[in-house]
Design a protein around this motif. Sequence first.
Motif, mmCIF file in Angstrom:
data_model
loop_
_atom_site.group_PDB
_atom_site.id
_atom_site.type_symbol
_atom_site.label_atom_id
_atom_site.label_comp_id
_atom_site.label_asym_id
_atom_site.label_seq_id
_atom_site.Cartn_x
_atom_site.Cartn_y
_atom_site.Cartn_z
ATOM 1 N N LYS A 18 0.807 -1.334 0.076
ATOM 2 C CA LYS A 18 -0.085 0.068 -0.017
ATOM 3 C C LYS A 18 0.962 1.338 0.028
ATOM 4 N N ARG A 19 2.095 1.276 0.959
ATOM 5 C CA ARG A 19 2.761 2.455 1.037
ATOM 6 C C ARG A 19 3.462 2.738 -0.416
ATOM 7 N N LYS A 20 3.785 1.709 -1.038
ATOM 8 C CA LYS A 20 4.378 1.700 -2.365
ATOM 9 C C LYS A 20 3.791 2.307 -3.500
ATOM 10 N N TRP A 46 0.556 11.897 22.169
ATOM 11 C CA TRP A 46 1.238 12.245 21.349
ATOM 12 C C TRP A 46 0.520 12.030 19.760
ATOM 13 N N GLN A 47 -0.121 10.937 19.653
ATOM 14 C CA GLN A 47 -1.114 10.556 18.793
ATOM 15 C C GLN A 47 -2.244 9.827 19.001
ATOM 16 N N TYR A 48 -3.503 9.925 18.604
ATOM 17 C CA TYR A 48 -4.618 9.207 19.207
ATOM 18 C C TYR A 48 -5.785 9.118 17.753
ATOM 19 N N ASP A 90 9.367 11.054 20.312
ATOM 20 C CA ASP A 90 9.849 11.464 19.072
ATOM 21 C C ASP A 90 9.390 10.194 18.037
ATOM 22 N N ALA A 91 8.320 9.523 18.384
ATOM 23 C CA ALA A 91 7.755 8.296 17.794
ATOM 24 C C ALA A 91 8.864 7.103 17.820
ATOM 25 N N MET A 92 10.052 7.235 18.236
ATOM 26 C CA MET A 92 10.863 6.045 18.142
ATOM 27 C C MET A 92 10.402 5.051 19.305
ATOM 28 N N ASN A 107 2.789 -1.136 24.188
ATOM 29 C CA ASN A 107 3.865 0.159 23.904
ATOM 30 C C ASN A 107 4.489 -0.421 22.652
ATOM 31 N N LYS A 108 5.223 0.532 22.450
ATOM 32 C CA LYS A 108 6.233 0.534 21.290
ATOM 33 C C LYS A 108 7.710 0.631 21.766
ATOM 34 N N PRO A 109 8.741 -0.287 21.660
ATOM 35 C CA PRO A 109 8.461 -1.680 21.247
ATOM 36 C C PRO A 109 7.474 -2.318 22.172
ATOM 37 N N PHE A 152 0.657 12.698 11.484
ATOM 38 C CA PHE A 152 -0.097 11.784 10.859
ATOM 39 C C PHE A 152 0.827 11.193 9.367
ATOM 40 N N PRO A 153 0.628 9.940 9.185
ATOM 41 C CA PRO A 153 1.459 9.166 8.267
ATOM 42 C C PRO A 153 1.235 9.698 6.638
ATOM 43 N N GLY A 154 1.882 9.570 5.998
ATOM 44 C CA GLY A 154 2.236 10.126 4.601
ATOM 45 C C GLY A 154 0.889 8.943 3.887
ATOM 46 N N PRO A 155 1.055 8.035 4.128
ATOM 47 C CA PRO A 155 -0.290 7.042 3.438
ATOM 48 C C PRO A 155 -1.531 7.072 3.972
ATOM 49 N N GLY A 156 -1.679 8.241 4.900
ATOM 50 C CA GLY A 156 -3.027 8.423 5.435
ATOM 51 C C GLY A 156 -3.759 7.399 5.875
ATOM 52 N N SER A 210 5.397 -3.141 20.053
ATOM 53 C CA SER A 210 4.517 -2.700 18.862
ATOM 54 C C SER A 210 4.936 -1.718 18.101
ATOM 55 N N THR A 211 4.248 -1.154 16.895
ATOM 56 C CA THR A 211 4.572 0.112 16.610
ATOM 57 C C THR A 211 3.289 0.964 16.711
ATOM 58 N N ILE A 212 3.425 2.272 16.537
ATOM 59 C CA ILE A 212 2.247 3.159 16.749
ATOM 60 C C ILE A 212 1.063 2.693 15.695
ATOM 61 N N GLU A 213 1.235 2.787 14.538
ATOM 62 C CA GLU A 213 0.356 2.284 13.464
ATOM 63 C C GLU A 213 0.107 1.130 13.578
ATOM 64 N N TRP A 214 -0.929 0.704 12.913
ATOM 65 C CA TRP A 214 -1.229 -1.011 13.003
ATOM 66 C C TRP A 214 -0.651 -1.506 12.061
ATOM 67 N N ILE A 246 12.351 0.042 10.220
ATOM 68 C CA ILE A 246 11.213 -1.071 10.251
ATOM 69 C C ILE A 246 10.080 -0.894 9.302
ATOM 70 N N LYS A 247 9.600 0.279 8.798
ATOM 71 C CA LYS A 247 8.799 0.690 7.942
ATOM 72 C C LYS A 247 9.510 1.622 7.167
ATOM 73 N N THR A 248 8.840 1.318 5.648
ATOM 74 C CA THR A 248 9.467 2.374 4.857
ATOM 75 C C THR A 248 8.165 3.453 4.898
ATOM 76 N N HIS A 249 8.862 4.677 5.371
ATOM 77 C CA HIS A 249 7.825 5.739 5.603
ATOM 78 C C HIS A 249 8.034 6.396 4.265
ATOM 79 N N HIS A 250 6.472 6.608 3.772
ATOM 80 C CA HIS A 250 6.309 7.154 2.610
ATOM 81 C C HIS A 250 6.042 8.588 3.020
ATOM 82 N N ASN A 251 6.798 9.632 2.822
ATOM 83 C CA ASN A 251 6.306 11.039 3.055
ATOM 84 C C ASN A 251 6.950 11.909 1.835
ATOM 85 N N VAL A 252 6.740 12.878 1.910
ATOM 86 C CA VAL A 252 7.357 13.782 0.752
ATOM 87 C C VAL A 252 8.800 13.661 0.702
HETATM 88 P P1 XMP Z 1 5.341 3.426 13.610
HETATM 89 O O1 XMP Z 1 4.085 2.951 13.216
HETATM 90 O O2 XMP Z 1 6.373 3.044 12.746
HETATM 91 O O3 XMP Z 1 5.032 4.937 13.472
HETATM 92 O O4 XMP Z 1 5.497 3.324 14.934
HETATM 93 C C1 XMP Z 1 6.142 6.142 13.813
HETATM 94 C C2 XMP Z 1 5.750 7.445 13.295
HETATM 95 O O5 XMP Z 1 5.841 7.322 11.902
HETATM 96 C C3 XMP Z 1 4.297 7.721 11.359
HETATM 97 N N1 XMP Z 1 4.240 6.837 10.256
HETATM 98 C C4 XMP Z 1 4.649 7.164 9.035
HETATM 99 N N2 XMP Z 1 4.766 8.348 8.584
HETATM 100 N N3 XMP Z 1 4.727 7.473 6.371
HETATM 101 C C5 XMP Z 1 4.982 8.588 7.375
HETATM 102 O O6 XMP Z 1 5.109 9.632 6.721
HETATM 103 C C6 XMP Z 1 4.375 6.241 6.896
HETATM 104 O O7 XMP Z 1 4.256 5.455 6.157
HETATM 105 C C7 XMP Z 1 4.276 5.894 8.163
HETATM 106 N N4 XMP Z 1 4.073 4.993 9.081
HETATM 107 C C8 XMP Z 1 3.860 5.359 10.172
HETATM 108 C C9 XMP Z 1 3.444 7.013 12.491
HETATM 109 O O8 XMP Z 1 2.126 8.032 12.419
HETATM 110 C C10 XMP Z 1 4.184 7.485 13.858
HETATM 111 O O9 XMP Z 1 4.070 8.985 14.080
#
Ligand code: XMP
Length: 514
Positions: free
Chosen positions: A298-300, A434-436, A468-470, A505-507, A392-396, A509-513, A343-349
């Motif tokens: 999906k991200r790709k 931080w996020q909800y 810092d989301a780490m 918690n993360k770890p 808010f993640p790039g892939p929304g 888990s991660t923040i997003e599902w 851990i995840k390829t973060h798509h953003n700008v």
């Molecule tokens: P995770 O889920 O990896 O998220 O614990 C850490 C932070 O990154 C955000 N997130 C993303 N941001 N593209 C983004 O730009 C992504 O694909 C993506 N995945 C997660 C998440 O909302 C959290 O702030």
Amino acid sequence: MKHDMILVLDFGGQYCHLIARRIRENSVYSEIAPCDITPSQLAGMQEEHNVMGIILSGGPSSIYEKDAPQLDVKILDSGLPVLGICYGHQLLAHRLRGRVVEAKRKEFGIASAEVAGGSVLLKGLSPREQVWMSHGDTVLKPPEGSTVIATTDNCPVAAFQDEKRRIYGVQWHPEVVHTTNGETILRNFIFGICGCRPDWKVGDLVEQYVNGVRAAVKGQRAIIALSGGIDSSTAGAIAARAIGRNLTAVFIDNGLMRENEPEQISDMARALGITYVHVDARARFLEKLKGIADPEQKRKAIGNEFIRVFEEEAEKVGARYLIQGTIYPDRIESGISKKSRVIKTHHNVGGLPETMKFAGLVEPLKELYKDEVRKVASRLGLPKEMVNRQPFPGPGLAVRIVGEVTSEKIGIVRKADAIVTDEIAAAGLNDLPWQYFAVLTDTKSTGVKGDSRSYGSVIAIRAVGSKDAMTAEFSRIPYGVLERISTRITNEIADAVRVVYDITNKPPSTIEWE
Ligand code: XMP
């Protein structure tokens, strides 16, 4: 202007960022670099900043492990003051003819340190101090030429100093709050020993960043993608101030945004006088997501489509420069520090391809952490809702729908998300998480609505605290608030029959599902 800087060398410790942030909170600039940086790389850094001192971070390894991270000891000949923390402390002792023994058992948690008087590093501390430890190996003999300045029951060398060479070590972690006077120790190092000036104030940087963008773009046209997030909005506001009409902001509505978000972005861009183009690409993105259930795919798909739309727009504008809201942790994640793992390829700008033909890339926020970007955004007059907006993640919403994305599912998760946001705002919590947000799971469940059985979706609520989301911990949202959220979701969303609260918690888990 060159700022004084403390360089933090990353030995893989989870608190590495925390060290840099604590230093920055004291108005001294700090950056993180890989632990095995060479003297010539250090000299390169000196050209951009006045490197005043070096901190060696903690790390999970034992110095006796085969691949234990190493330090190029020639760095110690630079004459700069050095402070080793935890693994850094052990490594200094090991490399400078002290003695370190392998752990029989690990020590983890709060300890009481006996502090010797007369040391600059530990100035202002009491004879007994609460410190926070997390280590295996133990230093038995400090580096040659240095003296012991603190001990604990388990560590005969809990801290040492070599005042002549200005080399220091502490076994505990001064950067974590459980070390009562940790901040005093860091301040003693950066001001008392390294002699830094507190000359790095985020609010004062706006003019510097505006001038930087103007100089980089050299009177030509530039383009930026607005995502609705704080980073691209702040970069956009700086660029608008710097180059005015030569900037075009592109906002691509991919249909995966939160409720009212597209309107809010348009309002903000108008209020800041940013020239912008609104591209309605909702149908295109939905088409590309058809049949895809895997999160990375999906991200790709979203990332690729984003690039395609952006390329089309860039061509229309004839922009020579690309401005991006890349921030410091984005660069760390994409590998300026060897020790971080993606851990995840973060798509953003920030993920635009190099094949796009621009004369240059301009990243005005590249040295800032998120909370620092917020301070800059306030200075620039961005609306409060934008400044305090959660990441808010790039892939929304696509990564908040487990499994395939359909317009019906987007509608459900968007509505649930709006309810979560409303109720958390209405609850007047002292500290906002931080996020909800809400997640539409792919689990179906039985419920009773009215007088009849219903079979529908399970919605998960996620709220986390983080710096810092780490790392993140689930928020202790009061049950009353969770109950209101649950009642509203099941009442207002026909398909929703069950609401669950995510308590991981993360770890691990991660923040997003997804
Ligand atoms: P995770 O889920 O990896 O998220 O614990 C850490 C932070 O990154 C955000 N997130 C993303 N941001 N593209 C983004 O730009 C992504 O694909 C993506 N995945 C997660 C998440 O909302 C959290 O702030």
